[in-house]
Design a protein around this motif. Structure first.
Motif, PDB file in Angstrom:
ATOM      1  N   TYR A 141      14.872 -10.282  -1.131  1.00 41.87           N
ATOM      2  CA  TYR A 141      14.196 -11.138  -2.103  1.00 41.87           C
ATOM      3  C   TYR A 141      15.157 -11.588  -3.196  1.00 41.87           C
ATOM      4  O   TYR A 141      15.123 -12.745  -3.635  1.00 41.87           O
ATOM      5  N   SER A 142      16.006 -10.679  -3.649  1.00 38.33           N
ATOM      6  CA  SER A 142      16.949 -11.019  -4.721  1.00 38.33           C
ATOM      7  C   SER A 142      17.917 -12.105  -4.273  1.00 38.33           C
ATOM      8  O   SER A 142      18.380 -12.913  -5.093  1.00 38.33           O
ATOM      9  N   ASP A 143      18.252 -12.129  -2.984  1.00 38.96           N
ATOM     10  CA  ASP A 143      19.119 -13.180  -2.464  1.00 38.96           C
ATOM     11  C   ASP A 143      18.417 -14.523  -2.392  1.00 38.96           C
ATOM     12  O   ASP A 143      19.057 -15.575  -2.361  1.00 38.96           O
ATOM     13  N   LEU A 144      17.087 -14.497  -2.373  1.00 39.13           N
ATOM     14  CA  LEU A 144      16.309 -15.712  -2.140  1.00 39.13           C
ATOM     15  C   LEU A 144      15.670 -16.270  -3.408  1.00 39.13           C
ATOM     16  O   LEU A 144      15.586 -17.479  -3.586  1.00 39.13           O
ATOM     17  N   LEU A 145      15.218 -15.375  -4.304  1.00 36.36           N
ATOM     18  CA  LEU A 145      14.449 -15.766  -5.477  1.00 36.36           C
ATOM     19  C   LEU A 145      14.907 -14.974  -6.696  1.00 36.36           C
ATOM     20  O   LEU A 145      15.595 -13.960  -6.560  1.00 36.36           O
ATOM     21  N   ALA A 146      14.496 -15.397  -7.874  1.00 34.47           N
ATOM     22  CA  ALA A 146      14.733 -14.614  -9.090  1.00 34.47           C
ATOM     23  C   ALA A 146      13.829 -13.386  -9.062  1.00 34.47           C
ATOM     24  O   ALA A 146      12.652 -13.476  -8.736  1.00 34.47           O
ATOM     25  N   MET A 147      14.401 -12.222  -9.405  1.00 26.97           N
ATOM     26  CA  MET A 147      13.650 -10.962  -9.388  1.00 26.97           C
ATOM     27  C   MET A 147      13.901 -10.211 -10.694  1.00 26.97           C
ATOM     28  O   MET A 147      15.050  -9.846 -10.970  1.00 26.97           O
ATOM     29  N   PRO A 148      12.880  -9.902 -11.487  1.00 24.54           N
ATOM     30  CA  PRO A 148      11.508 -10.415 -11.404  1.00 24.54           C
ATOM     31  C   PRO A 148      11.436 -11.821 -11.977  1.00 24.54           C
ATOM     32  O   PRO A 148      12.398 -12.329 -12.543  1.00 24.54           O
ATOM     33  N   ASP A 149      10.262 -12.441 -11.866  1.00 22.28           N
ATOM     34  CA  ASP A 149      10.052 -13.792 -12.374  1.00 22.28           C
ATOM     35  C   ASP A 149       8.593 -13.906 -12.827  1.00 22.28           C
ATOM     36  O   ASP A 149       7.731 -14.342 -12.064  1.00 22.28           O
ATOM     37  N   PRO A 150       8.307 -13.488 -14.067  1.00 19.94           N
ATOM     38  CA  PRO A 150       6.912 -13.524 -14.534  1.00 19.94           C
ATOM     39  C   PRO A 150       6.273 -14.903 -14.438  1.00 19.94           C
ATOM     40  O   PRO A 150       5.069 -15.010 -14.195  1.00 19.94           O
ATOM     41  N   ASP A 151       7.071 -15.972 -14.620  1.00 19.82           N
ATOM     42  CA  ASP A 151       6.502 -17.319 -14.517  1.00 19.82           C
ATOM     43  C   ASP A 151       5.982 -17.596 -13.106  1.00 19.82           C
ATOM     44  O   ASP A 151       5.089 -18.425 -12.926  1.00 19.82           O
ATOM     45  N   ALA A 152       6.571 -16.916 -12.119  1.00 19.97           N
ATOM     46  CA  ALA A 152       6.121 -17.062 -10.732  1.00 19.97           C
ATOM     47  C   ALA A 152       5.138 -15.954 -10.342  1.00 19.97           C
ATOM     48  O   ALA A 152       4.804 -15.808  -9.170  1.00 19.97           O
ATOM     49  N   GLY A 153       4.694 -15.189 -11.341  1.00 19.57           N
ATOM     50  CA  GLY A 153       3.739 -14.125 -11.057  1.00 19.57           C
ATOM     51  C   GLY A 153       4.343 -12.911 -10.395  1.00 19.57           C
ATOM     52  O   GLY A 153       3.640 -12.167  -9.699  1.00 19.57           O
ATOM     53  N   LEU A 154       5.634 -12.650 -10.612  1.00 19.66           N
ATOM     54  CA  LEU A 154       6.336 -11.529  -9.971  1.00 19.66           C
ATOM     55  C   LEU A 154       6.874 -10.586 -11.043  1.00 19.66           C
ATOM     56  O   LEU A 154       7.584 -11.023 -11.950  1.00 19.66           O
ATOM     57  N   PHE A 155       6.542  -9.299 -10.924  1.00 15.80           N
ATOM     58  CA  PHE A 155       6.836  -8.335 -11.976  1.00 15.80           C
ATOM     59  C   PHE A 155       7.522  -7.096 -11.415  1.00 15.80           C
ATOM     60  O   PHE A 155       7.281  -6.690 -10.278  1.00 15.80           O
ATOM     61  N   ALA A 156       8.371  -6.472 -12.243  1.00 16.49           N
ATOM     62  CA  ALA A 156       9.001  -5.205 -11.896  1.00 16.49           C
ATOM     63  C   ALA A 156       8.180  -4.060 -12.477  1.00 16.49           C
ATOM     64  O   ALA A 156       7.253  -4.269 -13.257  1.00 16.49           O
ATOM     65  N   GLY A 157       8.525  -2.838 -12.108  1.00 17.88           N
ATOM     66  CA  GLY A 157       7.886  -1.689 -12.731  1.00 17.88           C
ATOM     67  C   GLY A 157       7.406  -0.614 -11.789  1.00 17.88           C
ATOM     68  O   GLY A 157       6.963   0.441 -12.224  1.00 17.88           O
ATOM     69  N   GLY A 158       7.477  -0.823 -10.503  1.00 20.33           N
ATOM     70  CA  GLY A 158       7.037   0.203  -9.574  1.00 20.33           C
ATOM     71  C   GLY A 158       5.524   0.334  -9.528  1.00 20.33           C
ATOM     72  O   GLY A 158       4.791  -0.415 -10.179  1.00 20.33           O
ATOM     73  N   HIS A 159       5.061   1.316  -8.744  1.00 23.46           N
ATOM     74  CA  HIS A 159       3.623   1.582  -8.694  1.00 23.46           C
ATOM     75  C   HIS A 159       3.390   3.068  -8.500  1.00 23.46           C
ATOM     76  O   HIS A 159       4.289   3.828  -8.131  1.00 23.46           O
ATOM     77  N   LEU A 160       2.154   3.477  -8.746  1.00 23.95           N
ATOM     78  CA  LEU A 160       1.784   4.889  -8.738  1.00 23.95           C
ATOM     79  C   LEU A 160       0.782   5.163  -7.626  1.00 23.95           C
ATOM     80  O   LEU A 160      -0.191   4.422  -7.458  1.00 23.95           O
ATOM     81  N   LEU A 161       1.016   6.234  -6.872  1.00 24.87           N
ATOM     82  CA  LEU A 161       0.003   6.788  -5.979  1.00 24.87           C
ATOM     83  C   LEU A 161      -0.727   7.856  -6.781  1.00 24.87           C
ATOM     84  O   LEU A 161      -0.123   8.859  -7.182  1.00 24.87           O
ATOM     85  N   ALA A 162      -1.996   7.626  -7.071  1.00 25.41           N
ATOM     86  CA  ALA A 162      -2.747   8.485  -7.986  1.00 25.41           C
ATOM     87  C   ALA A 162      -3.746   9.342  -7.219  1.00 25.41           C
ATOM     88  O   ALA A 162      -4.527   8.827  -6.410  1.00 25.41           O
TER      89      ALA A 162
END
Length: 423
Positions: free
Chosen positions: A126-147
């Protein structure tokens, strides 16, 4: 491959979901003129309707050891996390038999290795193809949690954690206090957590539309048509037949998700593709402050905060493409989320159902058609379409140009099921 120009397009990609879009972008970067043919606008299918998680840590196939014991509940409880419609069972039986065979421990081990081989390349691709992250494109960093709400639920997850660690996937086990520090809204409600820190998340329709806009800006054509068949000459496809006319092409990519099976059958072969129907809800004003996405493992529901919305998604229903939706399954997701957030406001909730294209071994098909030299296949990614889209697109580009692929494609070959059909 020579980039000989046809009268209509160098490459026709059938399917405009995230897999087709990323394949198209990679082919554009290689100098091809690309047209995408899809029956609707960007994001109209599963790519616009999901939990928005890039599931870097989930390298387990859907079928795991012990799943056979769950089959009676799948049949008897229409709201169970994995359910089977009785009326669809006769058509599903061959798929289900392969699914149960894939749940053997030795087979799960091999399948998890294959899944992880794509996941480990996902963010880089993805980083080779698009900006990572890109909030304007609705894409965010931060990981996720299994709760995990209970210790019992966490104990049941140990097999999955062991497999993830064996595949070299970075996860962090958190106790109750550490979960509350990262996700204050979960304070006192979660017993254990597993953090997957290296993943991303997105607002699915916003992100899909942004990728489609990138494709168009690079000169790509989006043709809103239904594919009716193909013009086949010897061992090549010379044109794609649509309800809007014939579209000539030098190369064809089949990336139509859950609708891919009928297309490859028209090309003279088959794979056991079916659908794991997923349900979800978009809530416009939930009234809760959540610091990142999570999966509430006790109830199998993904909960993702994006600007202006809270997304709920989850469950699998094996019922094909034509059975009517049971939106009580979406209501069950709301009730599950309310176990964590009793004060959650659900006014204006928008419920949906989408089709996840799934093979019984949980692996996609990525490879060249066994019948036609200029047709390439990229479908069947199940729950991991967003995760695997960019690396799949990279692999499609490498296949078209006859280059060595980044990932060993042997596990994903279209002939692994021995289902070739006579013309």
């Amino acid at each position: 491959m020579s980039k000989t120009r046809s009268s209509d397009a160098d490459v026709v990609v059938v399917g405009g979901g995230i897999i087709g879009l990323c394949s198209a972008l990679h082919l554009q970067r290689r100098g091809y003129g690309v047209a995408i043919v899809d029956r609707g606008p960007p994001g109209n299918g599963a790519s616009g309707h999901n939990a928005g998680l890039f599931s870097i840590g989930n390298c387990l196939p859907t079928a795991t050891p012990g799943v056979i014991r769950a089959v009676p509940k799948m049949l008897l409880d229409p709201l169970s996390p994995l359910a089977i419609r009785w009326r669809y069972l006769p058509r599903l039986t061959p798929w289900l038999a392969r699914f149960l065979l894939a749940s053997r421990p030795s087979r799960v081990e091999k399948l998890s290795v294959a899944i992880a081989s794509l996941q480990k390349q996902a963010v880089r691709a993805y980083s080779d193809l698009l900006a990572m992250p890109d909030p304007d494109a609705g894409l965010f960093a931060g990981g996720h949690l299994l709760a995990y709400g209970s210790e019992a639920a966490f104990r049941k997850a140990q097999y999955g954690l062991e497999v993830r660690r064996a595949r070299g996937i970075h996860v962090e086990v958190l106790d109750r206090r550490a979960v509350a520090a990262l996700y204050p809204a979960l304070s006192g409600r979660i017993s254990r957590g597993v953090l997957v820190p290296d993943s991303y998340y997105c607002d699915p329709p916003t992100f899909t539309a942004a990728v489609a806009a990138r494709f168009r800006e690079a000169g790509g054509r989006w043709l809103e048509h239904t594919v009716r068949g193909f013009r086949i000459e010897a061992d090549r496809v010379s044109a794609v037949e649509t309800d809007g006319g014939r579209l000539g092409a030098s190369v064809v990519v089949i990336a139509a998700g859950a609708w891919s099976r009928s297309l490859v059958r028209a090309l003279g072969f088959d794979t056991p593709l079916d659908t794991e129907r997923g349900y979800g809800v978009r809530i416009p004003d939930p009234g809760i402050a959540l610091d990142g996405p999570l999966i509430y493992m006790d109830r199998h529901v993904g909960i993702t905060p994006v600007p202006g919305w809270l997304l709920l998604a989850g469950t699998d229903e094996l019922a094909g493409l034509s059975s009517p939706a049971i939106y009580a399954r979406a209501d069950a997701l709301i009730r599950a989320a309310q176990e964590l957030f009793p004060d959650m406001n659900t006014d204006g909730a928008d419920k949906w159902m989408s089709f996840r294209p799934s093979h019984p071994d949980s692996l996609p098909v990525i490879g060249r058609s066994p019948r036609q030299k200029n047709v390439y296949l990229a479908y069947g990614h199940g729950h991991l379409g967003f995760t695997m889209a960019a690396i799949t697109g990279e692999l499609v580009g490498q296949l078209v140009d006859a280059e060595r692929t980044t990932v060993d494609l042997e596990p994903f070959r279209p002939t692994r099921f021995r289902m070739l059909r006579r013309r």
